[in-house]
Every structure is written in structure tokens, then in C-alpha cells.
Design a protein around this motif. Structure first.
Motif, PDB file in Angstrom:
ATOM      1  N   HIS A  95       4.893  -2.622  -1.768  1.00 26.35           N
ATOM      2  CA  HIS A  95       3.487  -2.941  -2.590  1.00 26.35           C
ATOM      3  C   HIS A  95       3.289  -1.379  -3.115  1.00 26.35           C
ATOM      4  CE1 HIS A  95       0.580  -0.524   0.057  1.00 26.35           C
ATOM      5  NE2 HIS A  95       0.530  -1.502   0.815  1.00 26.35           N
TER       6      HIS A  95
ATOM      7  N   ASP B  76       1.474   5.269   3.378  1.00 24.70           N
ATOM      8  CA  ASP B  76       0.653   3.577   2.787  1.00 24.70           C
ATOM      9  C   ASP B  76       0.974   3.610   1.282  1.00 24.70           C
ATOM     10  OD1 ASP B  76       0.059   1.018   2.547  1.00 24.70           O
ATOM     11  OD2 ASP B  76      -1.955   1.485   3.587  1.00 24.70           O
ATOM     12  N   ASN B  77       1.663   3.100   0.285  1.00 23.44           N
ATOM     13  CA  ASN B  77       2.666   3.104   0.980  1.00 23.44           C
ATOM     14  C   ASN B  77       3.974   3.431  -0.008  1.00 23.44           C
ATOM     15  OD1 ASN B  77       4.761   1.451   2.163  1.00 23.44           O
ATOM     16  ND2 ASN B  77       4.787  -0.490   0.338  1.00 23.44           N
TER      17      ASN B  77
ATOM     18  N   GLU C   8      -1.697  -5.428  -3.587  1.00 25.60           N
ATOM     19  CA  GLU C   8      -1.802  -5.510  -1.817  1.00 25.60           C
ATOM     20  C   GLU C   8      -3.272  -5.200  -1.809  1.00 25.60           C
ATOM     21  OE1 GLU C   8      -1.584  -5.538   2.631  1.00 25.60           O
ATOM     22  OE2 GLU C   8      -1.469  -3.876   0.588  1.00 25.60           O
ATOM     23  N   GLU C   9      -3.591  -3.928  -1.738  1.00 23.86           N
ATOM     24  CA  GLU C   9      -4.748  -3.624  -1.012  1.00 23.86           C
ATOM     25  C   GLU C   9      -6.197  -4.020  -1.360  1.00 23.86           C
ATOM     26  OE1 GLU C   9      -4.434  -1.560   1.127  1.00 23.86           O
ATOM     27  OE2 GLU C   9      -2.914  -0.487   1.515  1.00 23.86           O
TER      28      GLU C   9
ATOM     29  N   ASP D 211       6.306  -2.206   4.328  1.00 16.51           N
ATOM     30  CA  ASP D 211       4.358  -1.749   4.311  1.00 16.51           C
ATOM     31  C   ASP D 211       4.639  -0.116   5.589  1.00 16.51           C
ATOM     32  OD1 ASP D 211       1.990  -1.770   3.624  1.00 16.51           O
ATOM     33  OD2 ASP D 211       1.717  -3.735   3.881  1.00 16.51           O
TER      34      ASP D 211
HETATM   35 ZN   LIG Z   1       0.003  -1.494   2.946  1.00 14.12          ZN
END
Ligand SMILES: [Zn+2]
Length: 426
Positions: free
Chosen positions: A113, A140-141, A174-175, A201
């Protein structure tokens, strides 16, 4: 002299019917790594660690707040194009590069992501001290994205031809409130051909996420007429009501097993210190190993907010000046799921672990892998090596020492499940 060539498929995937033994798994990884091109790809990773580190810094310094991943996506696209992949972007902003296999009807998806949790304007300048890097989003990430493009380049420079087509996706959303929209779109697009998903990830090589943690994100809102703090004293106050309801909610009992958690992560509302507010909101994240507990907790939130509003409307003060309204909205929902213990994908990961001399534990977590897992498609989420910490904070850090093992582990896992076609002279 002209030399004829034929593609021979090396079957490196263990059979599905039974979990492969240690010896079978080890044989699989060793056979894979004995392929000259695979070895060359592994060597490329080992020889280009400074490039991987620099790329991670460069990509991390391109802001990618939720729903604003375009600039970082463009940079990822450029690197995948340099790796000779045919690359396209889909309608929601995912970047997808393709390494065509001998079988185009079967797809393995490798994804990382691109989005961060940090809002626009956050200082994402990376501070470097040797292998150590500090910046919001560095691990991240940044780690996953750097590994994604590094593996693409390694396979290209070593001319590895997979059996199944491998897609390299830098995905959006993603978040948080992205609600896995990037992965949802990818799975929907490729579903009929999709054989497995490997999600990169964060950092580390100590775990493999095979169990998808179900979660829901909710927003509770209380509204009222609002007014003046002095002249309208007594007017029911949405902030008061929300606090009363929140106190009830956080006293809700949750079981230790199945593990169930809640978090009030954001609170907002109000106009000024001398105004009775007309609106107040909280955002709540609830997670559980059991979908039923999620439902119970969501009901508890609704009942608590309703009760908080009722409490605020009670005497002792005159509440005839106005009434409050409340609602609870579902902002997002991540379905649960689980990879079967005898899946070829897990066997490929275990084989890669054994090759690099690693042992990793199985974890349950909420990642992009939730989407394929919830649909019965094999998927794992793994870290991409090195160590990191402070995710989702301004103190986030990454240490690249030892990242080579993580890169090799990811590459061997993907090739283990994709299979490698070996070119042989005839
Ligand atoms: Zn992540």
C-alpha cells in the motif's frame, strides 16, 4: 548460430492435498534457488541494498495522505516502467505492473500500500543516520513499497520468467477510511484468475499474517440547536451528550477470548468556548476475532450514545430550549477470513523462511489481505525485512540492517507460488 529455446516448467509448488514435510519444503526452496536466474535475482537484491534504501527514502518523502496518493503513485509507476514492466493505473489510483508468465490465465498479486495515515502538510522529510531512517511513514509502508519495486527490478535484471503471471501493485486506500478500497478494486478486477496474494506491509521477518482480523469503523454524531453559553444556559449540549454516552460505551465489558477491542480514536465538535455547540462527533474503531462480538459492540455503541443523549435531556436544568439528535454511521468494515494451514502459499513462505534460516509466527491482523481471505483466495501479509517501530506516529523509524533477508524471503515466496519457467537450450 541460432539456438532454439523451450520453456520448461519447474514445479516448485507442493501439492495441496497434504501439508508438505520439512524435507519437501526445503527441497522446494533449494530447487528454486538453484535456478541460475533466480540466484541472479537474489544476488541483485544483495548487491543493490543502497539503491533500495535510497528508493525508500525518495518514495517516503513524497506525501501520500489518505485519498491523495497520486504523486507517490506516479513515482512508483516510473520505477516499474524502468523495470521493463507494462504498467497501468486503474480508475481508483492503483498502479499495476505486469511480469507476464507462461500462463496468463493464472495471476499472483504482489502488493504494497502506498497511502499513509498522515494528513496533508505533515513533514515527511527523512532523517538518515547510517542504516537508520526516521520519518512518518518510513516503515509503514515505505519498506513495503521499496521492496515491491526492488523485487520487480531484481526479477527483470535476472530475466526470470515466471510460470504464473505476477502483478506488482502499489495500491491505494489501505489505512483508516481508505477502507481497503485499493485491494477491493484489485481483487474485483482479477478475481477469476487470482491464485494468491502476497501483501508487503511494514518491516520485519518475524511474522506472517494468515488470519484476517475483522473490524468496523463507526462515527457517532450528536447535533442540537446550539446557542450562547450564558444566555442559552440549559440548552442541551451535544458535547455533553457525547461525553455522557462515551463514558457509558468505554465501560462496556469485552471478552478476552475471542479477543475484542475498541478505541475512540478521534473527537471533534464545538464552535467556540462561549458557545453551546451544535455538533459533536467521535470516531470509533472496533475489532474482534469473532464477527458476532463486533455486532454486539456496535449495538453497545448505539445504545450508549442514545442513553447519553437521554441523560443530557434530563433535569435538573430546563431542557425545553431544544432537543438533540444522534446517529451512528458505519465508515468502514473489514471482513475476516483465514488462510488454510495446508495452503501452497503458506508452504512457499515456509520454504523461503527455511532457505534464509528464519522462523516466523502466524499472526492475526487487519491488512489488505483481509479482502482476498474473506473471499476464499489465498493471501498473506508479511514485513519486508529490517526493523521498524512507531508506526502511525511522528516518531516512526526504520533500520535497514538485515533487510536483505526480508527481500529474499519475499522474492522466494512469490516465485515459490508463481513457479519459474526455466529456459533450456535444445
Ligand atoms: Zn501498513
Amino acid at each position: 548460430m541460432k539456438r532454439g529455446c523451450v520453456w520448461v516448467i519447474l514445479l516448485v509448488m507442493p501439492v495441496r492435498s497434504a501439508a508438505p514435510s520439512y524435507v519437501q519444503r526445503q527441497t522446494a526452496a533449494v530447487r528454486l534457488s538453484e535456478n541460475a536466474r533466480v540466484r541472479a535475482a537474489l544476488d541483485w537484491l544483495g548487491n543493490n541494498l543502497p539503491w533500495v534504501n535510497d528508493t525508500q527514502v525518495r518514495l517516503t518523502e513524497i506525501p501520500a495522505p489518505p485519498f491523495q496518493e497520486e504523486a507517490r503513485a506516479a513515482a512508483v509507476r516510473e520505477i516499474l516502467e524502468e523495470a521493463n514492466q507494462s504498467v497501468h493505473s486503474d480508475k481508483i489510483g492503483n498502479v499495476i505492473g505486469e511480469l507476464r508468465g507462461t500462463s496468463e490465465n493464472e495471476i499472483i498479486l504482489l502488493s504494497a500500500h502506498m497511502d499513509t495515515v498522515f494528513p496533508s502538510g505533515t513533514n515527511v522529510k527523512v532523517h538518515r543516520d547510517g542504516d537508520r531512517m526516521m520519518a512518518p511513514g518510513i516503515s509503514d509502508n515505505g519498506t513495503g513499497i521499496a521492496a515491491l519495486v526492488a523485487i520487480a527490478r531484481a526479477l527483470q535484471s535476472a530475466h526470470v520468467k515466471p510460470q504464473r503471471t505476477i502483478l506488482f501493485a502499489g495500491n491505494v486506500g489501505e489505512e483508516g477510511e481508505g477502507n481497503l478500497r485499493g485491494m477491493r478494486e484489485l481483487v474485483e478486477t482479477y478475481r477469476s484468475k487470482l491464485k494468491a496474494v502476497v501483501v508487503l506491509d511494514g518491516s520485519g521477518i518475524d511474522h506472517v499474517t494468515t488470519r484476517a482480523l475483522a473490524s468496523r469503523r463507526l462515527e457517532a454524531t450528536v447535533t442540537g440547536p446550539g446557542g450562547h453559553s450564558w444566555s442559552d444556559f440549559g440548552m442541551p449540549n451535544p458535547i455533553n451528550a457525547l461525553i455522557r454516552g462515551s463514558v457509558r460505551f468505554i465501560n462496556t465489558k469485552v471478552p478476552y477470548g475471542p479477543r475484542t477491542t475498541f478505541n475512540i480514536g478521534q473527537i471533534e465538535g464545538g464552535t467556540s468556548v462561549n458557545s453551546v455547540p451544535y455538533e459533536a462527533k467521535i470516531k470509533v474503531d472496533i475489532r474482534s476475532e469473532n464477527e458476532g462480538e463486533l455486532g454486539r459492540l456496535e449495538s453497545a455503541l448505539r445504545e450508549s450514545i442514545a442513553a447519553g443523549v437521554r441523560d443530557e435531556m434530563e433535569p435538573p436544568r430546563d431542557r425545553s430550549k431544544g432537543a438533540l439528535e444522534w446517529k451512528v454511521d458505519l465508515l468502514g468494515s473489514r471482513p475476516g477470513g483465514e488462510l488454510s494451514a495446508d495452503s501452497p502459499l503458506l508452504a512457499a513462505l515456509r520454504a523461503a523462511d527455511e532457505f534464509i534460516g528464519n522462523q516466523s509466527r502466524v499472526e492475526r491482523s487487519s491488512t489488505d489481505a483481509n479482502i482476498p481471505l474473506s473471499l476464499g483466495i489465498d493471501a498473506i501479509s508479511i514485513g519486508a525485512g529490517g526493523t521498524g517501530g512507531g508506526a502511525h506516529s511522528m516518531q516512526e523509524w526504520y533500520d535497514a540492517a538485515g533487510r536483505e533477508a526480508g527481500l529474499k524471503r519475499a522474492l522466494l515466496t512469490v516465485l515459490g507460488i508463481a513457479g519459474v519457467a526455466e529456459e533450456k537450450a535444445r
